[in-house]
Design a protein around this motif. Structure first.
Motif, mmCIF file in Angstrom:
data_model
loop_
_atom_site.group_PDB
_atom_site.id
_atom_site.type_symbol
_atom_site.label_atom_id
_atom_site.label_comp_id
_atom_site.label_asym_id
_atom_site.label_seq_id
_atom_site.Cartn_x
_atom_site.Cartn_y
_atom_site.Cartn_z
ATOM 1 N N LYS A 10 -11.051 -6.823 6.060
ATOM 2 C CA LYS A 10 -11.435 -5.930 7.156
ATOM 3 C C LYS A 10 -11.447 -6.677 8.491
ATOM 4 N N PRO A 43 -7.596 0.955 1.171
ATOM 5 C CA PRO A 43 -7.041 2.278 0.834
ATOM 6 C C PRO A 43 -6.513 2.343 -0.598
ATOM 7 N N ILE A 44 -6.760 3.466 -1.225
ATOM 8 C CA ILE A 44 -6.401 3.874 -2.596
ATOM 9 C C ILE A 44 -7.192 3.138 -3.670
ATOM 10 N N LEU A 48 0.831 -1.201 0.000
ATOM 11 C CA LEU A 48 0.000 0.000 0.000
ATOM 12 C C LEU A 48 0.864 1.248 0.000
ATOM 13 N N GLY A 49 0.547 2.165 -0.884
ATOM 14 C CA GLY A 49 1.287 3.414 -0.962
ATOM 15 C C GLY A 49 2.447 3.398 -1.929
ATOM 16 N N ASP A 59 -16.761 1.938 2.795
ATOM 17 C CA ASP A 59 -15.334 1.746 3.061
ATOM 18 C C ASP A 59 -14.757 0.740 2.076
ATOM 19 N N HIS A 60 -13.444 0.794 1.913
ATOM 20 C CA HIS A 60 -12.744 -0.021 0.924
ATOM 21 C C HIS A 60 -11.274 -0.088 1.289
ATOM 22 N N PRO A 85 -6.030 -2.264 7.013
ATOM 23 C CA PRO A 85 -6.604 -0.909 6.938
ATOM 24 C C PRO A 85 -7.709 -0.788 5.897
ATOM 25 N N VAL A 86 -8.666 0.054 6.205
ATOM 26 C CA VAL A 86 -9.719 0.414 5.262
ATOM 27 C C VAL A 86 -9.812 1.929 5.226
ATOM 28 N N SER A 87 -10.498 2.431 4.215
ATOM 29 C CA SER A 87 -10.583 3.879 4.039
ATOM 30 C C SER A 87 -11.963 4.253 3.517
ATOM 31 N N THR A 88 -12.360 5.464 3.809
ATOM 32 C CA THR A 88 -13.582 6.014 3.225
ATOM 33 C C THR A 88 -13.260 7.034 2.142
ATOM 34 N N GLU A 89 -11.973 7.338 1.982
ATOM 35 C CA GLU A 89 -11.548 8.367 1.029
ATOM 36 C C GLU A 89 -11.613 7.835 -0.398
#
Length: 278
Positions: A126, A44-45, A14-15, A41-42, A131-135
């Protein structure tokens, strides 16, 4: 397994640059459920790919329920997701890998080798504490250049010609009751293409919902000859894709997807239909 990545592997990546994660969650009959879940949520990225709006074209009289979209605009869309020849792509869903496999197959069809499927679904990611993200990020667009591999596909006309031919195996990926013609909840005719054998796509997974490893896939398809041409189909060209990938993992090279699948086959009244065991 060359096509499957673990949760731990993805978490470590990730990243990193040149990584695109694609959320392919989709529920048949609830067309917006996957997108709504993604927005909650999903990983990240991750960007979102909708089975019917992004990974399929318009439904017509023939061609099945999930025909391919126009590859020109689709290739441009892949570029907008930030995918080019140097990008590593990881797809996931929450439907046993069926939708993610469709995306995986489509990228291979366009000549992109650096595409993988997450070993399990988002819910398990999850639950495992990753990690999860809403972004919802706006990817940096790139240029995706397709190199179409037409040999990965077979048309309804060629399937007709090959019925009963030695050295050709038809593999039906649907649940056994649908294959046998005992029930048909979606398409207008029940049964299977004459001569086809049944191998339910979810047999690609183990009891924990993870993809079986290479040796297990080899054992699963041990009754097949690697010299044969294997034609894989399902109801509409989606859940056949996990079997295509599993066959590739098991070492089969001559594998083709009948994209229109059963929904296309029964759109031709003259096509023969079989029921029961072969």
């Amino acid at each position: 397994m060359k096509n499957i990545v673990t949760m731990g592997w993805l978490a470590e990546k990730l990243g990193e640059p040149d990584l695109v994660i694609v959320d392919c969650r989709f529920i048949l009959g609830q067309s917006e459920a996957g997108r709504i879940a993604y927005e909650v949520d999903h990983i990240p990225i991750a960007v979102y790919a909708h089975l019917e709006q992004d990974l399929s074209g318009p439904v017509r009289e023939h061609g099945g329920r999930h025909p391919l979209p126009d590859m020109g605009p689709f290739s441009q869309w892949l570029g907008q997701l930030g995918i080019d020849k140097n990008t590593t792509v990881v797809a996931y869903d929450d439907q046993g890998g069926a939708m993610a496999s469709r995306f995986w197959w489509m990228l291979h069809f366009l000549g992109h080798e650096r595409v993988h499927i997450l070993e399990t679904g988002f819910s398990q990611w999850k639950a495992a504490g990753y990690p999860v993200s809403t972004e919802i990020l706006q990817p940096i667009a790139k240029h995706f250049t397709p190199s179409v591999r037409t040999g990965m596909l077979i048309s309804v006309h060629d399937v007709r010609k090959k019925l009963g031919q030695p050295g050709v195996v038809l593999l039906d990926s649907r649940e056994e009751p649908r294959y046998l013609g005992l029930q048909e909840p979606i398409d207008p005719v029940a049964g299977h293409i004459p001569g086809a054998i049944n191998s339910f796509w979810k047999e690609s997974l183990n009891g924990n919902g993870l993809w079986k490893d290479t040796e297990e896939q080899k054992a699963r398809f041990a009754h097949l000859d690697k010299e044969d041409e294997i034609i894989v189909y399902c109801g509409s060209g989606v859940t056949a894709c996990p079997n295509v990938m599993a066959l590739q993992e098991a070492g089969f090279q001559n594998v083709k997807l009948y994209l229109g699948s059963w929904s296309d086959w029964v759109s031709y009244e003259e096509n023969p239909v079989a029921t029961g065991e072969e």
